[in-house]
Design a protein around this motif. Structure first.
Motif, PDB file in Angstrom:
ATOM      1  N   ILE A   4      30.023  36.181  24.279  1.00  0.00           N
ATOM      2  CA  ILE A   4      31.386  35.426  23.677  1.00  0.00           C
ATOM      3  C   ILE A   4      31.712  35.488  24.606  1.00  0.00           C
ATOM      4  O   ILE A   4      32.787  35.952  24.949  1.00  0.00           O
ATOM      5  N   LYS A   5      32.108  34.970  25.781  1.00  0.00           N
ATOM      6  CA  LYS A   5      32.692  34.229  26.219  1.00  0.00           C
ATOM      7  C   LYS A   5      34.493  33.557  26.164  1.00  0.00           C
ATOM      8  O   LYS A   5      34.214  32.420  26.068  1.00  0.00           O
ATOM      9  N   GLY A   9      43.965  37.042  23.670  1.00  0.00           N
ATOM     10  CA  GLY A   9      44.716  36.453  22.735  1.00  0.00           C
ATOM     11  C   GLY A   9      44.503  36.919  21.100  1.00  0.00           C
ATOM     12  O   GLY A   9      44.025  37.492  20.895  1.00  0.00           O
ATOM     13  N   LYS A  10      46.488  37.097  20.938  1.00  0.00           N
ATOM     14  CA  LYS A  10      46.184  37.483  19.737  1.00  0.00           C
ATOM     15  C   LYS A  10      46.042  36.288  18.911  1.00  0.00           C
ATOM     16  O   LYS A  10      45.427  36.493  17.402  1.00  0.00           O
ATOM     17  N   TYR A  11      45.804  35.335  18.967  1.00  0.00           N
ATOM     18  CA  TYR A  11      45.869  33.899  18.303  1.00  0.00           C
ATOM     19  C   TYR A  11      43.627  33.411  18.649  1.00  0.00           C
ATOM     20  O   TYR A  11      43.389  33.673  19.735  1.00  0.00           O
ATOM     21  N   MET A  38      35.755  37.965  18.050  1.00  0.00           N
ATOM     22  CA  MET A  38      35.816  39.188  18.944  1.00  0.00           C
ATOM     23  C   MET A  38      36.372  39.235  20.252  1.00  0.00           C
ATOM     24  O   MET A  38      36.202  38.037  21.316  1.00  0.00           O
ATOM     25  N   ASP A  39      36.415  40.508  21.083  1.00  0.00           N
ATOM     26  CA  ASP A  39      36.928  41.347  22.401  1.00  0.00           C
ATOM     27  C   ASP A  39      35.605  40.358  23.084  1.00  0.00           C
ATOM     28  O   ASP A  39      34.519  40.507  22.662  1.00  0.00           O
ATOM     29  N   GLU A  40      35.344  40.085  23.925  1.00  0.00           N
ATOM     30  CA  GLU A  40      33.969  39.366  25.059  1.00  0.00           C
ATOM     31  C   GLU A  40      33.367  40.519  25.123  1.00  0.00           C
ATOM     32  O   GLU A  40      31.963  40.261  25.063  1.00  0.00           O
TER      33      GLU A  40
END
Length: 85
Positions: A4-5, A9-11, A38-40
């Protein structure tokens, strides 16, 4: 690999138009927000999401189908038999 692109960030910020779309169930909205947070580089399967969360595989699959149907996620199947979201 499924990705997922998004901006890091934190939020996690999600469009109000998505959250207010009456065509999308709360279940599908929750799944999208979870995936989007989630992370990219996060690599996942529907089975792994079902294991990580309190939903069965059929629930995850129906939410994914709903998101695909309305264009919020795209699934691409590759020549090697694997797919990406």
């Amino acid at each position: 690999m499924n990705r997922i692109k998004k901006k890091e960030g934190k939020y996690t910020q999600v469009s109000n138009s998505f959250l207010r779309d009456k065509n999308i169930s709360f279940k599908a909205k929750g799944l999208f927000c979870y995936m989007y947070s989630m992370d990219e580089k996060w690599n996942f399967t529907m089975q792994s999401i079902a294991t990580q969360q309190n939903d069965g595989l059929s629930s995850i699959r129906s939410a994914m189908d709903e998101l695909k149907e309305f264009g919020y996620i795209v699934y691409e199947k590759h020549a090697n038999g694997k797919g990406t979201y």
